[in-house]
Each structure stands twice: as structure tokens, then as C-alpha cells.
Scaffold this motif. Structure first.
Motif, PDB file in Angstrom:
ATOM      1  N   LYS A  56       0.827  -1.209   0.000  1.00  0.00           N
ATOM      2  CA  LYS A  56       0.000   0.000   0.000  1.00  0.00           C
ATOM      3  C   LYS A  56       0.860   1.256   0.000  1.00  0.00           C
ATOM      4  CE  LYS A  56      -4.311  -1.480   2.096  1.00  0.00           C
ATOM      5  NZ  LYS A  56      -5.101  -1.499   3.333  1.00  0.00           N
ATOM      6  N   ARG A  57       2.053   1.109   0.546  1.00  0.00           N
ATOM      7  CA  ARG A  57       2.919   2.302   0.665  1.00  0.00           C
ATOM      8  C   ARG A  57       4.028   2.324  -0.369  1.00  0.00           C
ATOM      9  NH1 ARG A  57       3.934   1.504   6.832  1.00  0.00           N
ATOM     10  NH2 ARG A  57       5.689   2.895   6.469  1.00  0.00           N
ATOM     11  N   THR A 110      -8.351   3.496  -8.316  1.00  0.00           N
ATOM     12  CA  THR A 110      -7.041   3.454  -7.658  1.00  0.00           C
ATOM     13  C   THR A 110      -6.997   4.455  -6.501  1.00  0.00           C
ATOM     14  OG1 THR A 110      -6.086   2.926  -9.804  1.00  0.00           O
ATOM     15  CG2 THR A 110      -4.549   3.531  -8.061  1.00  0.00           C
ATOM     16  N   LYS A 111      -7.511   5.649  -6.794  1.00  0.00           N
ATOM     17  CA  LYS A 111      -7.508   6.726  -5.795  1.00  0.00           C
ATOM     18  C   LYS A 111      -8.203   6.301  -4.504  1.00  0.00           C
ATOM     19  CE  LYS A 111      -9.312  11.412  -5.328  1.00  0.00           C
ATOM     20  NZ  LYS A 111      -9.893  12.560  -6.055  1.00  0.00           N
ATOM     21  N   TYR A 135      -6.013   4.752  -1.803  1.00  0.00           N
ATOM     22  CA  TYR A 135      -4.848   5.444  -1.248  1.00  0.00           C
ATOM     23  C   TYR A 135      -5.211   6.797  -0.665  1.00  0.00           C
ATOM     24  CZ  TYR A 135      -2.556   1.804  -3.852  1.00  0.00           C
ATOM     25  OH  TYR A 135      -2.181   0.587  -4.318  1.00  0.00           O
ATOM     26  N   THR A 152      -3.291   8.767   0.605  1.00  0.00           N
ATOM     27  CA  THR A 152      -2.213   9.724   0.314  1.00  0.00           C
ATOM     28  C   THR A 152      -2.267  10.246  -1.124  1.00  0.00           C
ATOM     29  OG1 THR A 152      -0.816   7.825  -0.199  1.00  0.00           O
ATOM     30  CG2 THR A 152      -0.548   8.799   1.987  1.00  0.00           C
ATOM     31  N   TRP A 153      -3.303   9.851  -1.873  1.00  0.00           N
ATOM     32  CA  TRP A 153      -3.418  10.237  -3.287  1.00  0.00           C
ATOM     33  C   TRP A 153      -3.223  11.750  -3.449  1.00  0.00           C
ATOM     34  CZ3 TRP A 153      -4.012   7.405  -7.739  1.00  0.00           C
ATOM     35  CH2 TRP A 153      -4.334   8.133  -8.894  1.00  0.00           C
ATOM     36  N   ARG A 193      -0.058   8.397  -6.313  1.00  0.00           N
ATOM     37  CA  ARG A 193      -0.453   7.686  -5.105  1.00  0.00           C
ATOM     38  C   ARG A 193       0.128   8.254  -3.816  1.00  0.00           C
ATOM     39  NH1 ARG A 193       0.829   1.557  -5.584  1.00  0.00           N
ATOM     40  NH2 ARG A 193       1.252   2.077  -3.434  1.00  0.00           N
ATOM     41  N   ALA A 221       3.105   7.595  -2.765  1.00  0.00           N
ATOM     42  CA  ALA A 221       3.811   6.468  -2.156  1.00  0.00           C
ATOM     43  C   ALA A 221       5.096   6.933  -1.482  1.00  0.00           C
ATOM     44  CB  ALA A 221       4.129   5.420  -3.222  1.00  0.00           C
TER      45      ALA A 221
END
Lengths: 306, 142
Positions: free
Chosen positions: A86-87, A110-111, A114, A116-117, A156, A158
Motif C-alpha cells: 500500500k505504501r 485506484t484513488k 490510497y 495519500t493520493w 499515489r 507512495a
């Protein structure tokens, strides 16, 4: 920096990482570290073990032996590996998209995974790539698939981006765009670990390089040290050059070709040049800076013979 | 961004030094004056397509050397009392003199039938053989 997570020293660490395919050792006791916050280039020839290493780091494949940690998650354990993914954003050769979704749906889908998007990055890239939002992803051209995959990975937020040959197959404009994305992600505090064949692009943006050959680490250094300290020294000698005459710290390789003695130095080039000048019959000694490409080629030529 | 050129990674000078020299040069030639703001780390890194850590390091070092002022959350500025601002006039004279000396030096070598490539190698050898030895030497420590 946008990531407020606990400061860890290394985003990736492996210890004796090993992978056998039958009797073939793809990765042989690889011990390496990717410091957090760096752009680290992962270099090596085809078949050197880069992709196998990356697949093990991502938990897509179990190591035969050895251990690895990615953002403090043990790569051997299944559950942490899901948390870890996930990260960690990954872009590999296979740009996996859900064929039945449109670009717009793919982005929204996808958003939703996450928190953190980063919408700014996403919108900017959508604008730059001019992607057809309502086209099903299965109808995208190869270039558009790549752009969609990059948009998803880079938006993302990431902590760690693992990119396997990210510029492979991209035209020069897109390749430069990708490097710009990497630089932008690094500015946001992400760690970037990317494998590449293209030494020039690694030289341009990386702060560190890891070079592997036949599954083993052969070079681990920073680009600054390469341009500061790595040198080729060349001297011309009328007398034969005795072996062992250059057992000096920093001498990585000595090649004698007729009257020309060529030395690859990883550091200490002034002292080595002094020694070469002092040698009988020695005339001028040239000191030439080395490019990363030359160092990579030298490092892959086999064991040093000093 | 036209103020700075993309550094060349293959010329034997670390990218951070190339950028640092470009900023110093811009201050010395008056392209950047006291109080002028520099691009943000991210903007400069993206436009030159270089590592943001490199830009951050250059800004930090130039702050320590009194060339730049870093105002937290705002950005980097050319220091008002920076030594490069004070240098400008003198430095310009120095650079002109140095350019003249370089011209004479190259002319002399050319008269001795030294080829341009050979001159480049000789100069590079001189620069490589001492100037950059003050930095650390191993890469694996952290």
C-alpha cells in the motif's frame, strides 16, 4: 516533506538475499541498502538479477535464502507484504490495468485505495498526457497505457517507488518527462529505487547507484564520489612495468597495453599519479575523469587484477 | 528556466558543484542580485531534471558560505550582504584578467603545436590531480 512517518535510515535493506531457479542462482547473497529519501539507480546487465531482486522485494516471489526489509516490513511474511504494497508504488514492464475500466474509472478506483493520493499530481499528469478519460484502458495505445500506469503510480503519494526499467520503450520526450516525475516525487520526500539499462539517465538523476553482476553487488557508491574521485590514469613507460608496482590504496585495476599503463582509481588519484611518475622511465601521467558508463563497463569486466 | 543550464553529468565535475558554480556565476555577473529569489528546490530540480537533494545541498552550502539566505517556508534569496555581491566589481575584473591569461596560455600551447584535445586533457589532468581531493572518499558509509 510530505511524509511524516518515522524517519528510518533505509527504505530497502537486504541481507544475503538469494534466489535459485532450479540449479541456476539468479541472485547470490545480495546484501544492499537503499537509504531513505534517495534516488537510487539499480544497474546491471540483462540476467544480472535485477528483476528477480525487485520481485522478491515486492513479495511477488519468495527468496530461496536471505532476508529483506522494505519500509520495515519483512518481505518474507505475507500479511506485512500486503500492508507494505500500500505504501510502495511499482511500475514494471507489465502495465497492469483493469481492461474493462475507462481511464477515468481506473483513476477513481485506484484513488479510493490510497488516502495519500495527490490530486495535484494526478490532474497535472492527466493534462500533460492528454489521456482520453472515457476510453476503456484495453483500447489504449501502448504509450497511453504506460502514461496511465505512470499517472497511477506517481499520484499515489507512495513513500517508496520501485520502477523496473521505467523508460524502456518510451520516446525521448516521454523518457525525460518520466525523469522529471521521479525528481518531483523525490522532492515530495519519496524514495526512488529504479532499475535501468540507461546509464546516462541514472547519472543524471540518481544520488546513489547499486551495480549488480551475476546476482552479486559489485559497486555501491554515490554519483558525487564517482565524479570527484574515480579517475583513469595513463602513463607511458619504455621499461616493462613490474606487476605489483602499483599496490596503492584506490587502485582498482591496472591494464598494460604495450608501453601504456592504464590505471582505474576509485580514489586517491593524486598519490597514485605520484607513484606512477616516480616509476623508472615514466614520463607524463594523464589523469582523466571517468563517466559512470566507463566505470560500469570496467566493473563488469571481471575481477580486478592489480 | 533560462537562468541555469542543465548540468552535464559526464564532465568529471559533480552535478552539485556544477550547479553551485552556476549560481555563484549568476551572482557574480549580476544575473542575480542581492534580494533576488531563487527557484524553489522542487521547481529547479524538475526544470533541470536533477536530484532535489542536490539542489537542497547546494542551497545549504551557499547559505553557509554567505551567498544565499534561506528563509524558512519562503525560499532562497541572494544574500544582501553576501560576499558575492561585494565581489561583483572586483570579480568581474578578475574574470576578465583570467580570460586574457587563458587566451594567452592556449595561444602559446597552440604555437607549440599542441592540439585542442591535448590541451583539454592537460588542463583536466591538472584540475583533477589536486583540486577535488578535499572531499570524502568512500561511498558505502552512511
Amino acid at each position: 516533506m510530505e511524509h511524516s512517518t518515522l524517519k528510518r535510515a533505509h527504505a530497502i535493506e537486504t541481507e544475503g538475499l538469494t534466489k535459485f531457479y532450479g540449479t541456476f542462482e539468479a541472485v547470490r547473497g545480495l546484501t544492499m541498502r537503499v537509504p531513505a529519501g534517495t534516488i537510487t539507480g539499480f544497474l546491471g546487465q540483462n540476467g544480472a538479477g535485477k528483476s528477480s531482486t525487485i520481485r522478491m522485494l515486492l513479495g511477488m516471489m519468495k527468496p530461496t535464502a536471505g532476508t529483506g526489509r522494505v519500509l520495515d516490513f519483512d518481505i518474507a511474511e505475507e500479511r506485512p507484504s500486503i500492508e507494505m504494497r500500500k505504501r510502495v508504488a511499482y511500475v514494471g514492464e507489465d502495465k497492469r490495468l483493469y481492461d474493462y475500466m475507462t481511464v477515468r474509472q481506473m483513476i477513481a478506483f485506484t484513488k479510493s485505495f490510497y488516502p495519500t493520493w495527490n490530486d495535484d499530481v494526478g490532474k497535472k499528469l492527466l493534462d500533460e498526457f492528454r489521456l482520453p478519460l472515457d476510453r476503456p484502458t484495453k483500447k489504449l495505445s501502448k504509450g497511453m497505457r504506460t502514461q496511465t500506469a505512470l499517472l497511477l503510480a506517481f499520484s499515489r503519494g507512495a513513500e517508496l517507488l520501485i520502477l523496473d526499467e521505467p523508460t524502456e520503450g518510451l520516446d525521448p520526450v516521454m523518457a525525460e518527462k518520466l525523469l522529471e516525475l521521479v525528481v518531483g516525487a523525490a522532492a515530495d520526500g519519496a524514495t526512488i529505487f529504479f532499475s535501468s539499462h540507461n546509464v546516462a539517465e541514472v547519472e543524471q538523476i540518481a544520488d546513489r547507484i547499486l551495480l549488480i553482476d551475476r546476482g552479486q553487488l559489485v559497486l555501491d557508491t554515490t554519483l558525487d564520489l564517482i565524479s570527484q574521485d574515480f579517475r583513469r590514469l595513463r602513463g607511458v613507460y619504455d621499461m616493462p612495468f613490474p606487476p605489483g608496482a602499483l599496490a596503492v590504496d584506490g587502485v582498482e585495476r591496472v591494464t598494460v597495453d604495450g608501453r601504456v599503463v592504464s590505471v582505474l582509481a576509485s580514489h586517491n588519484s593524486s598519490a597514485i599519479a605520484e607513484r606512477m611518475r616516480a616509476h623508472q622511465g615514466g614520463g607524463t601521467v594523464e589523469i582523466i575523469p571517468l563517466t559512470l558508463k566507463e566505470i560500469v563497463l570496467e566493473s563488469l569486466r571481471g575481477e580486478p587484477h592489480v | 528556466m533560462t537562468l541555469f543550464l542543465k548540468p552535464n553529468p559526464a564532465n568529471g565535475v559533480p552535478i552539485y558543484l556544477q550547479l553551485k558554480e552556476q549560481i555563484m556565476h549568476a551572482c557574480e555577473t549580476g544575473a542575480l542580485k542581492a534580494g533576488d529569489s531563487l527557484p524553489g528546490i522542487r521547481v529547479l530540480a524538475e526544470s533541470l531534471v536533477i536530484n532535489p537533494n542536490t539542489v537542497a545541498r547546494v542551497y545549504r552550502e551557499l547559505e553557509q558560505e554567505g551567498v544565499l539566505e534561506l528563509r524558512h517556508g519562503i525560499g532562497a534569496f541572494v544574500a544582501a550582504t553576501g560576499r558575492t555581491t561585494r565581489w561583483t566589481a572586483a570579480r568581474t575584473g578578475q574574470m576578465q584578467a583570467a580570460q586574457k591569461a587563458a587566451k594567452e596560455f592556449v595561444g602559446e600551447l597552440r604555437r607549440r603545436r599542441i592540439e585542442p584535445d591535448e590541451i583539454r586533457r592537460l588542463v583536466e589532468a591538472e584540475l583533477s590531480s589536486g583540486a577535488r581531493q578535499r572531499f570524502g572518499r568512500t561511498g558505502s558509509g552512511d
